[in-house]
Design a protein around this motif. Sequence first.
Motif, PDB file in Angstrom:
ATOM      1  N   SER A  14       0.832  -1.209   0.000  1.00  0.00           N
ATOM      2  CA  SER A  14       0.000   0.000   0.000  1.00  0.00           C
ATOM      3  C   SER A  14       0.864   1.255   0.000  1.00  0.00           C
ATOM      4  CB  SER A  14      -0.924  -0.005   1.227  1.00  0.00           C
ATOM      5  OG  SER A  14      -1.859  -1.061   1.142  1.00  0.00           O
ATOM      6  N   ILE A 147      -6.814   1.879   1.760  1.00  0.00           N
ATOM      7  CA  ILE A 147      -5.376   2.135   1.895  1.00  0.00           C
ATOM      8  C   ILE A 147      -5.062   2.619   3.308  1.00  0.00           C
ATOM      9  CG2 ILE A 147      -3.441   3.535   1.099  1.00  0.00           C
ATOM     10  CD1 ILE A 147      -4.686   3.631  -1.638  1.00  0.00           C
ATOM     11  N   SER A 150      -5.023  -0.305   5.577  1.00  0.00           N
ATOM     12  CA  SER A 150      -3.858  -1.141   5.291  1.00  0.00           C
ATOM     13  C   SER A 150      -2.582  -0.570   5.903  1.00  0.00           C
ATOM     14  CB  SER A 150      -3.688  -1.294   3.783  1.00  0.00           C
ATOM     15  OG  SER A 150      -2.513  -2.016   3.478  1.00  0.00           O
TER      16      SER A 150
END
Length: 282
Positions: A14, A147, A150
Amino acid sequence: MGSEVARVKQRSASRKLVEDLYEESQRVYVVHYSCESFYENSTGGSTRVTSIAIRNLQSAQTKSWSIHKAAELQGCLGEINENFPALEKTMLEGYFDFLRQNSGCRFLHWNMRDENYGFFALEHRYRTLGGTPFELQDDRKVDLARILVSIYGRQYASHTSESGRKGRIFSIVELNKIADKDGLTGAQEAEAFEKGEYLKLHQSTLRKLDMFCNIFERMHAKNLKTSGSWLDVNGIHPVYILEQIKTHWITTLIVVSSGLIGAGVKYWDAIKAIFGGGPGAA
């Protein structure tokens, strides 16, 4: 242990994705839209769309479509509700034409993932109005919300902000003191729709684009403030370290052995120096 290793790998991927998006920001757009409330929809059909906006990540140039803009162009600002389907179709047609012309670019969004709210929902809505939507490929879509999870962990922000507004968007915005004037919560957007305040909905859509871009820029600069723990933010966990030691035991053994050998040599030199066995002894 496997889950921790997977999480660290996903976090690394990510981070790389953020770097890639930043490097090619000229070909990256941020997209958001507002619509009728999912819960207040009495017909049970697809939710009506009120505004869509797309902003280039590098230049900040923004293209938008909305019910009130379509009504102004067609000279029916005072009769929006009576002409809503036709105005909505015109608006969606402009949006899908833009996607078609920029299909090779990537589109950064916030939870636009399904037929309830997202790219698929817009496609379905356009079909119900008699249009043929352009279907953007999934590898062109990047979910900013995912994201964030993550990289910073699931606790990166509360679901209710310090001021009491619902949604992680406002939590992370308030935490970082990002301007959010005109940004509406889900409940506020539903109220605005019921009152026919379409300009207010459009302003909220534009403001959220600005908020998302600001969040992304701070992610890239690695100075985004979150509610996550130090371990979550830095992606280092004792379980992961142990797993790495187990997986790469040969490398670990060499490193540890080298350290012990080095310490032994220094210790032996110290003993020789004490008992006259060092360099220059008579």
